[in-house]
Design a protein around this motif. Structure first.
Motif, PDB file in Angstrom:
ATOM      1  N   HIS A   8       6.136  18.714 -25.707  1.00  0.00           N
ATOM      2  CA  HIS A   8       7.474  18.005 -25.326  1.00  0.00           C
ATOM      3  C   HIS A   8       7.565  17.457 -24.082  1.00  0.00           C
ATOM      4  CE1 HIS A   8       9.608  19.229 -28.981  1.00  0.00           C
ATOM      5  NE2 HIS A   8       8.999  20.282 -29.143  1.00  0.00           N
ATOM      6  N   LEU A   9       6.618  18.022 -23.260  1.00  0.00           N
ATOM      7  CA  LEU A   9       6.703  17.554 -21.575  1.00  0.00           C
ATOM      8  C   LEU A   9       5.285  18.058 -21.297  1.00  0.00           C
ATOM      9  CD1 LEU A   9       8.623  19.928 -19.412  1.00  0.00           C
ATOM     10  CD2 LEU A   9       8.796  20.346 -21.785  1.00  0.00           C
ATOM     11  N   THR A  10       5.230  17.393 -20.045  1.00  0.00           N
ATOM     12  CA  THR A  10       4.095  17.749 -19.316  1.00  0.00           C
ATOM     13  C   THR A  10       4.327  19.145 -18.663  1.00  0.00           C
ATOM     14  OG1 THR A  10       3.372  15.574 -18.856  1.00  0.00           O
ATOM     15  CG2 THR A  10       2.506  17.227 -17.214  1.00  0.00           C
ATOM     16  N   PHE A  11       3.642  19.941 -18.787  1.00  0.00           N
ATOM     17  CA  PHE A  11       3.550  21.569 -18.292  1.00  0.00           C
ATOM     18  C   PHE A  11       2.402  22.085 -17.761  1.00  0.00           C
ATOM     19  CE2 PHE A  11       5.690  25.724 -18.753  1.00  0.00           C
ATOM     20  CZ  PHE A  11       6.892  25.428 -18.509  1.00  0.00           C
ATOM     21  N   SER A  12       2.421  22.388 -16.614  1.00  0.00           N
ATOM     22  CA  SER A  12       1.131  22.921 -15.739  1.00  0.00           C
ATOM     23  C   SER A  12       0.861  24.300 -16.273  1.00  0.00           C
ATOM     24  CB  SER A  12       1.296  22.672 -14.424  1.00  0.00           C
ATOM     25  OG  SER A  12       2.358  23.599 -13.919  1.00  0.00           O
ATOM     26  N   ASP A  13      -0.305  24.652 -15.994  1.00  0.00           N
ATOM     27  CA  ASP A  13      -0.805  26.215 -15.880  1.00  0.00           C
ATOM     28  C   ASP A  13       0.150  27.087 -14.960  1.00  0.00           C
ATOM     29  OD1 ASP A  13      -2.636  25.546 -17.972  1.00  0.00           O
ATOM     30  OD2 ASP A  13      -4.243  25.494 -16.546  1.00  0.00           O
ATOM     31  N   GLU A  14       0.409  26.546 -13.989  1.00  0.00           N
ATOM     32  CA  GLU A  14       1.126  27.380 -13.182  1.00  0.00           C
ATOM     33  C   GLU A  14       2.558  27.380 -13.491  1.00  0.00           C
ATOM     34  OE1 GLU A  14       2.617  29.433  -9.811  1.00  0.00           O
ATOM     35  OE2 GLU A  14       0.683  29.145 -10.531  1.00  0.00           O
ATOM     36  N   SER A  15       3.096  26.375 -14.202  1.00  0.00           N
ATOM     37  CA  SER A  15       4.596  26.535 -14.500  1.00  0.00           C
ATOM     38  C   SER A  15       4.594  27.836 -15.741  1.00  0.00           C
ATOM     39  CB  SER A  15       5.075  25.156 -15.073  1.00  0.00           C
ATOM     40  OG  SER A  15       5.348  24.329 -14.029  1.00  0.00           O
ATOM     41  N   PHE A  16       3.589  27.546 -16.519  1.00  0.00           N
ATOM     42  CA  PHE A  16       3.496  28.333 -17.817  1.00  0.00           C
ATOM     43  C   PHE A  16       3.407  29.733 -17.186  1.00  0.00           C
ATOM     44  CE2 PHE A  16       1.477  30.608 -21.258  1.00  0.00           C
ATOM     45  CZ  PHE A  16       2.442  30.274 -22.286  1.00  0.00           C
ATOM     46  N   ARG A  17       2.701  30.082 -16.139  1.00  0.00           N
ATOM     47  CA  ARG A  17       2.423  31.455 -15.615  1.00  0.00           C
ATOM     48  C   ARG A  17       3.542  31.891 -14.952  1.00  0.00           C
ATOM     49  NH1 ARG A  17       2.474  33.964 -11.332  1.00  0.00           N
ATOM     50  NH2 ARG A  17       2.569  32.230 -10.090  1.00  0.00           N
ATOM     51  N   THR A 107      17.223  30.621 -14.458  1.00  0.00           N
ATOM     52  CA  THR A 107      17.806  29.851 -13.406  1.00  0.00           C
ATOM     53  C   THR A 107      16.964  29.526 -12.128  1.00  0.00           C
ATOM     54  OG1 THR A 107      19.821  30.227 -14.729  1.00  0.00           O
ATOM     55  CG2 THR A 107      19.861  29.193 -12.523  1.00  0.00           C
ATOM     56  N   ASN A 108      16.687  30.893 -11.645  1.00  0.00           N
ATOM     57  CA  ASN A 108      15.878  31.262 -10.344  1.00  0.00           C
ATOM     58  C   ASN A 108      14.566  30.132 -10.579  1.00  0.00           C
ATOM     59  OD1 ASN A 108      17.802  32.562  -9.148  1.00  0.00           O
ATOM     60  ND2 ASN A 108      16.687  34.283  -9.699  1.00  0.00           N
ATOM     61  N   LEU A 109      13.889  30.224 -11.767  1.00  0.00           N
ATOM     62  CA  LEU A 109      12.728  29.404 -11.882  1.00  0.00           C
ATOM     63  C   LEU A 109      13.023  27.773 -11.891  1.00  0.00           C
ATOM     64  CD1 LEU A 109      10.474  31.251 -14.353  1.00  0.00           C
ATOM     65  CD2 LEU A 109      10.402  31.199 -11.966  1.00  0.00           C
ATOM     66  N   TYR A 110      14.089  27.652 -12.338  1.00  0.00           N
ATOM     67  CA  TYR A 110      14.466  25.983 -12.324  1.00  0.00           C
ATOM     68  C   TYR A 110      14.464  25.607 -11.119  1.00  0.00           C
ATOM     69  CZ  TYR A 110      16.878  26.390 -17.015  1.00  0.00           C
ATOM     70  OH  TYR A 110      16.790  26.566 -18.414  1.00  0.00           O
ATOM     71  N   ASN A 111      14.823  26.494  -9.934  1.00  0.00           N
ATOM     72  CA  ASN A 111      14.733  25.885  -8.345  1.00  0.00           C
ATOM     73  C   ASN A 111      13.167  25.929  -7.952  1.00  0.00           C
ATOM     74  OD1 ASN A 111      17.598  25.968  -8.343  1.00  0.00           O
ATOM     75  ND2 ASN A 111      17.626  27.962  -7.959  1.00  0.00           N
ATOM     76  N   GLU A 112      12.490  26.675  -8.793  1.00  0.00           N
ATOM     77  CA  GLU A 112      10.909  26.767  -8.029  1.00  0.00           C
ATOM     78  C   GLU A 112      10.181  25.647  -8.781  1.00  0.00           C
ATOM     79  OE1 GLU A 112       8.741  30.487  -7.915  1.00  0.00           O
ATOM     80  OE2 GLU A 112      10.644  31.490  -8.097  1.00  0.00           O
ATOM     81  N   SER A 113      10.399  25.386  -9.949  1.00  0.00           N
ATOM     82  CA  SER A 113       9.672  24.676 -10.747  1.00  0.00           C
ATOM     83  C   SER A 113      10.246  23.484 -11.514  1.00  0.00           C
ATOM     84  CB  SER A 113       8.823  25.393 -11.868  1.00  0.00           C
ATOM     85  OG  SER A 113       8.172  24.459 -12.657  1.00  0.00           O
ATOM     86  N   PRO A 114      10.204  22.217 -10.972  1.00  0.00           N
ATOM     87  CA  PRO A 114      10.650  20.900 -11.715  1.00  0.00           C
ATOM     88  C   PRO A 114      10.516  21.068 -13.335  1.00  0.00           C
ATOM     89  CG  PRO A 114       9.707  20.214  -9.548  1.00  0.00           C
ATOM     90  CD  PRO A 114       9.369  21.770  -9.822  1.00  0.00           C
ATOM     91  N   GLN A 115       9.207  21.277 -13.364  1.00  0.00           N
ATOM     92  CA  GLN A 115       8.775  21.323 -14.858  1.00  0.00           C
ATOM     93  C   GLN A 115       9.494  22.461 -15.852  1.00  0.00           C
ATOM     94  OE1 GLN A 115       4.508  21.876 -14.789  1.00  0.00           O
ATOM     95  NE2 GLN A 115       4.253  19.882 -14.745  1.00  0.00           N
ATOM     96  N   ILE A 116       9.730  23.592 -15.292  1.00  0.00           N
ATOM     97  CA  ILE A 116      10.562  24.481 -15.777  1.00  0.00           C
ATOM     98  C   ILE A 116      12.111  24.124 -16.032  1.00  0.00           C
ATOM     99  CG2 ILE A 116      11.364  27.041 -15.907  1.00  0.00           C
ATOM    100  CD1 ILE A 116       8.664  27.740 -14.810  1.00  0.00           C
ATOM    101  N   GLU A 117      12.550  23.443 -14.869  1.00  0.00           N
ATOM    102  CA  GLU A 117      13.971  23.002 -14.944  1.00  0.00           C
ATOM    103  C   GLU A 117      14.030  21.870 -16.247  1.00  0.00           C
ATOM    104  OE1 GLU A 117      17.239  21.464 -12.253  1.00  0.00           O
ATOM    105  OE2 GLU A 117      15.243  20.654 -11.651  1.00  0.00           O
ATOM    106  N   ARG A 118      13.024  20.874 -16.346  1.00  0.00           N
ATOM    107  CA  ARG A 118      12.878  20.170 -17.053  1.00  0.00           C
ATOM    108  C   ARG A 118      12.959  20.551 -18.739  1.00  0.00           C
ATOM    109  NH1 ARG A 118       8.491  17.383 -15.708  1.00  0.00           N
ATOM    110  NH2 ARG A 118       9.766  16.544 -13.690  1.00  0.00           N
ATOM    111  N   LEU A 119      12.014  21.908 -18.647  1.00  0.00           N
ATOM    112  CA  LEU A 119      11.984  22.395 -20.114  1.00  0.00           C
ATOM    113  C   LEU A 119      13.383  22.860 -20.446  1.00  0.00           C
ATOM    114  CD1 LEU A 119      10.848  23.956 -22.585  1.00  0.00           C
ATOM    115  CD2 LEU A 119      10.436  25.662 -21.118  1.00  0.00           C
ATOM    116  N   GLY A 120      14.141  23.379 -19.545  1.00  0.00           N
ATOM    117  CA  GLY A 120      15.734  23.722 -19.897  1.00  0.00           C
ATOM    118  C   GLY A 120      16.665  22.548 -20.415  1.00  0.00           C
ATOM    119  N   ARG A 121      16.343  21.408 -19.592  1.00  0.00           N
ATOM    120  CA  ARG A 121      16.947  20.206 -20.139  1.00  0.00           C
ATOM    121  C   ARG A 121      16.407  19.839 -21.404  1.00  0.00           C
ATOM    122  NH1 ARG A 121      14.880  15.781 -17.636  1.00  0.00           N
ATOM    123  NH2 ARG A 121      13.876  14.997 -19.499  1.00  0.00           N
TER     124      ARG A 121
END
Length: 186
Positions: A8-17, A107-121
């Protein structure tokens, strides 16, 4: 989960971790309730295996609101997003395995990772589109067309879900659903 997210979106190993670091893996047996109404929901599940059903009870009658399949997220999205009391029960229809995410940690991770925030969207968009599709079907299609659309969209539903829940989802009696199924086969 990573492959599903990456479809569904580009998601790095770091975001997944980061995402996995706040996940709690749980198992639940068939016919167990995970969410009860009238309490704000502060968690979202990623269903790895199994099947869940969201429903309301109105005047003693069961109304199936949604089915949640493996390889995607499940919650009462209205309650989760708005912080309002939950309106539905969510129960397991099958033995299920899932990852649970706390809203505050996510929600805290949304602030750390734009990819995780995008996943929320993306999760919210899919929930919205699913609701709009169901609403359009309910308003614009007759009963036979609703049944045919459901068979086309979710064919495995009919092998995995008791007929009474499918009838409830379509807003008909089990007897009416049986007639529609027979008519559709012939």
């Amino acid at each position: 989960m990573k492959d599903i997210i990456q479809s569904h979106l580009t998601f790095s190993d770091e975001s997944f971790r980061l995402l996995k670091s706040i996940a709690i893996e749980k198992n639940i047996e068939k016919n167990q309730i995970l969410f009860y109404p009238n309490k704000p929901i502060n968690r979202i599940l990623f269903l790895k295996k199994g099947l869940l059903r969201g429903y309301k009870i109105i005047d003693g009658k069961d109304f199936t609101h949604h089915f949640f399949f493996e390889n995607w997220f499940a919650t009462d999205f209205t309650s989760f997003l708005k912080g309002t009391p939950n309106q539905i029960f969510i129960e397991s229809i099958e033995n299920s395995n899932y990852l649970e995410f706390n809203k505050k940690e996510l929600t805290n991770l949304y602030n750390e990772s734009p990819q995780i925030e995008r996943l929320g969207r993306v999760i919210a968009e899919k929930a919205f589109l699913s609701t709009v599709e169901k609403l359009a079907d309910m308003q614009l299609l007759n009963l036979n067309e609703k049944y045919d659309a459901l068979v086309k969209r979710d064919p495995e539903l009919f092998q995995r879900v008791p007929q009474k829940y499918i009838a409830s989802y379509l807003g008909v009696s089990e007897q009416s659903l049986s007639r529609i199924k027979k008519k559709s086969i012939s």
